[in-house]
Motif scaffolding. Structure first.
Motif, PDB file in Angstrom:
ATOM      1  N   LYS A   1      -1.867   4.218 -11.352  1.00 45.67           N
ATOM      2  CA  LYS A   1      -2.498   5.456 -10.891  1.00 45.67           C
ATOM      3  C   LYS A   1      -1.900   5.999  -9.595  1.00 45.67           C
ATOM      4  N   ILE A   2      -0.870   5.338  -9.095  1.00 48.61           N
ATOM      5  CA  ILE A   2      -0.251   5.944  -7.925  1.00 48.61           C
ATOM      6  C   ILE A   2       0.917   6.793  -8.417  1.00 48.61           C
TER       7      ILE A   2
ATOM      8  N   VAL B   1       1.437  15.460  -5.225  1.00 45.78           N
ATOM      9  CA  VAL B   1       0.306  14.760  -5.826  1.00 45.78           C
ATOM     10  C   VAL B   1      -0.513  14.083  -4.730  1.00 45.78           C
ATOM     11  N   ILE B   2       0.163  13.430  -3.819  1.00 46.15           N
ATOM     12  CA  ILE B   2      -0.535  12.734  -2.740  1.00 46.15           C
ATOM     13  C   ILE B   2      -1.402  13.703  -1.947  1.00 46.15           C
TER      14      ILE B   2
ATOM     15  N   GLN C   1       0.801  -1.230   0.000  1.00 47.96           N
ATOM     16  CA  GLN C   1       0.000   0.000   0.000  1.00 47.96           C
ATOM     17  C   GLN C   1       0.834   1.280   0.000  1.00 47.96           C
ATOM     18  N   VAL C   2       1.984   1.234  -0.662  1.00 44.61           N
ATOM     19  CA  VAL C   2       2.773   2.463  -0.719  1.00 44.61           C
ATOM     20  C   VAL C   2       1.973   3.537  -1.436  1.00 44.61           C
ATOM     21  N   GLU C   3       2.258   4.768  -1.081  1.00 46.41           N
ATOM     22  CA  GLU C   3       1.498   5.872  -1.671  1.00 46.41           C
ATOM     23  C   GLU C   3       2.197   6.468  -2.878  1.00 46.41           C
ATOM     24  N   GLY C   4       3.423   6.032  -3.107  1.00 47.53           N
ATOM     25  CA  GLY C   4       4.157   6.524  -4.262  1.00 47.53           C
ATOM     26  C   GLY C   4       5.358   5.637  -4.514  1.00 47.53           C
TER      27      GLY C   4
ATOM     28  N   MET D   1       7.600   1.255 -16.126  1.00 47.26           N
ATOM     29  CA  MET D   1       6.979   2.579 -16.196  1.00 47.26           C
ATOM     30  C   MET D   1       5.500   2.470 -16.573  1.00 47.26           C
ATOM     31  N   TYR D   2       5.233   1.587 -17.523  1.00 52.33           N
ATOM     32  CA  TYR D   2       3.838   1.399 -17.926  1.00 52.33           C
ATOM     33  C   TYR D   2       3.020   0.935 -16.737  1.00 52.33           C
ATOM     34  N   LYS D   3       3.579  -0.025 -16.046  1.00 53.49           N
ATOM     35  CA  LYS D   3       2.859  -0.574 -14.914  1.00 53.49           C
ATOM     36  C   LYS D   3       2.605   0.494 -13.844  1.00 53.49           C
TER      37      LYS D   3
END
Lengths: 335, 335
Positions: free
Chosen positions: B139-140, B308-309, B116-119, B132-134
């Motif tokens: 969306k994080i 962004v977060i 559950q990392v936020e970035g 990078m695609y992944k």
DNA sequence: CTGTTAGCGCCTTCAT
DNA sequence: ATGAAGGCGCTAACAG
């Protein structure tokens, strides 16, 4: 929002228990149900939420690592071992860099406890007894890895500095030198590895009936070395042909100093170091030095912690890591 | 077992809600109740369980950092910035080292999502488009920091390599050199910073009506430099008095090569580099080089993610970091 | 083999 | 200002 176990259960038309069973492979599940679950997982791109999982299993699979400076070569080399072995056992590393502030380190430990880490590793160049006490009383396994301090009780991984130092001095002697000086760090020498190095140097010299000359710096910066320039000059004037240095940095700054004064290394003076990190491969002359197994130090430390976590019976032996002398170009053979 | 919010509530003789309120300072609590709660927390040495907290708040306060090698100077310097700024905002770093294996990196990203990392921040020397695609589709927020590749779309932080390269070449010219060669890495040059460096070199030369000579290596290892020894020799035979190198490593190995051949730096040949990490301070002669702000690169990257977060409005400017030329001892003034 | 149930420790409405 | 209750996502008995 990411999909949850519920979504998968609904889509596969089973209960969440069944889903849990297939993702954990914990109990038998009928092929048909398993197929549907797997399919739903695939479609929904479901990934179990580790946070929820940790909460119930009480396993965070996290090891906290407090370092004094992630940018230091020493720390990053040790970290390699910690990270890679941790990974093998499915443990992740939470990294905290304190820049040597003891108070900050205390806060870090608290932070790590709150994050429910299962173990803590401290990699540093200074000593923080308060932190050690706190870790000790926390009852969670920890390891203390220090660049200089080598204290019996704290020991996690050790190296026989005295023996390898003697061997290095033997190597210098074999190359025909007899007037050999040592340079080590004076600070807290009774509690650091420096003591063992000097001891090793002195015993080798005495074994050969040679007299010793031990110089001491305040640390490993360039200035620390320049500060004892007089003593270095003095040694050379008195016939010293080789310097056994307790750290690569000292060796390199010594060479710089000598070269700046028109003294050639190793043609005029031989120098050896201790460490063997990247710089010693690039620097010219290539330094004859002791290669410290930083990776292994980190690896052994985390391995020990994991053993405690998994309650592996492993007899609590003291691990003594082997070291290797890199015989390269900074020691000249005298005829 | 560590004490929980329940224990505290019981001891303070209040409900767990009240305890929650005081530890989060979220709603008013009577002074008396607060006092009792605080006391109970003190006595029980209570620390809120971040795992449980994360589960309900959906905030892990974790940033995942995938690096190719924690032991590399580049990575560890960037990490300093990432770690320190993250800390300021109460974010912790989960560190994963892939040793450059793209498949391993894919697994890491999955692992991080589960945690559950936020970035996510990727610090590497190679390019992993799949990763990078992944990250993009996850969306994080993420940032991609690469030692060589400098791609418009991926950009997170950038440096005006062309401009500073021109300035460096100007500096060499000001010192009386006119026959200056460049050495850069050929691999994927159209997508790397190397292109800009060579462009900067060439435009500066042309502005002064000087002809160029651009050499290319396969990489930054010692062997890569030795592999073009013939071309280096050739350049020198043709009057080249200075080499503008695109990386410190190339510069240093070049100097080693020259010195081994009896050519003095900077007396006979001048050399400049790019990077400015520790080695260039220790190595002799002290390298004239471009100091890349690795710390800032990391700092800006995580700052961007945190924005962004936290949904900070910050206009999405492209950040261009200033760089500095370290004029030291490896360029000689010709008369 | 499978579903139901009860939490893990905490935050957050919703009443009171 | 405070407590009761529900639920975050998941695992682990417990029945069946």
């Amino acid at each position: 929002m990411a999909s949850t176990i519920k979504d998968v259960a609904k889509m596969a038309d089973v209960s969440i228990s069944t889903v849990s069973r297939v993702i954990n492979d914990s109990k038998p599940v009928s092929p048909e149900a398993r197929r549907r679950v797997l399919h739903a997982i695939e479609v929904l791109d479901y990934r179990p939420n580790e946070v929820a999982r940790s909460l119930v299993t009480k396993k965070s699979n996290l090891i906290g690592v407090i370092v004094d400076d992630i940018g230091s070569t020493y720390v990053s080399y040790v970290l390699r071992g910690v990270e890679e072995i941790g990974r093998m056992y499915n443990y992740d590393i939470i990294l905290l860099s304190s820049y040597g502030d003891p108070e900050v380190e205390m806060k870090f430990s608290k932070l790590l406890f709150q994050k429910q880490v299962e173990g803590v590793i401290v990699i540093s160049s200074t000593l923080n007894q308060k932190l050690m006490y706190k870790l000790e009383e926390s009852k969670i396994p920890y390891a203390n890895i220090n660049r200089f301090y080598d204290i019996e009780e704290d020991l996690t991984v050790r190296i026989n500095y005295e023996k390898v130092s003697s061997e290095m001095v033997e190597h210098i002697i074999e190359n025909g030198h007899s007037n050999i000086a040592s340079i080590a760090i004076r600070k807290d020498i009774d509690r650091t590895e420096e003591k063992y190095k000097v001891d090793g140097y002195e015993s080798a010299m005495k074994n050969h009936g040679l007299s010793t000359r031990s110089l001491y710096t305040a640390g490993i910066t360039e200035q620390d070395v320049l500060d004892i320039a007089n003593e270095i000059d003095d040694a050379i004037e008195n016939g010293t042909t080789a310097f056994f240095c307790s750290q690569d940095e000292i060796a390199v700054y010594l060479i710089n100093y000598l070269v700046d004064r028109g003294i050639k290394v190793p043609d005029d003076i031989s120098v050896t170091g201790f460490g063997g990190t990247g710089i010693t491969n690039i620097y010219r002359p290539k330094l004859t030095t002791v290669k410290i197994p930083y990776y292994d130090i980190g690896a052994v430390a985390i391995r020990k912690i994991l053993k405690v976590i998994n309650k592996e019976e492993g007899l609590e032996e003291r691990i003594l890591l082997p070291v290797q002398i890199l015989k390269r170009d900074s020691v000249k053979k005298l005829n």
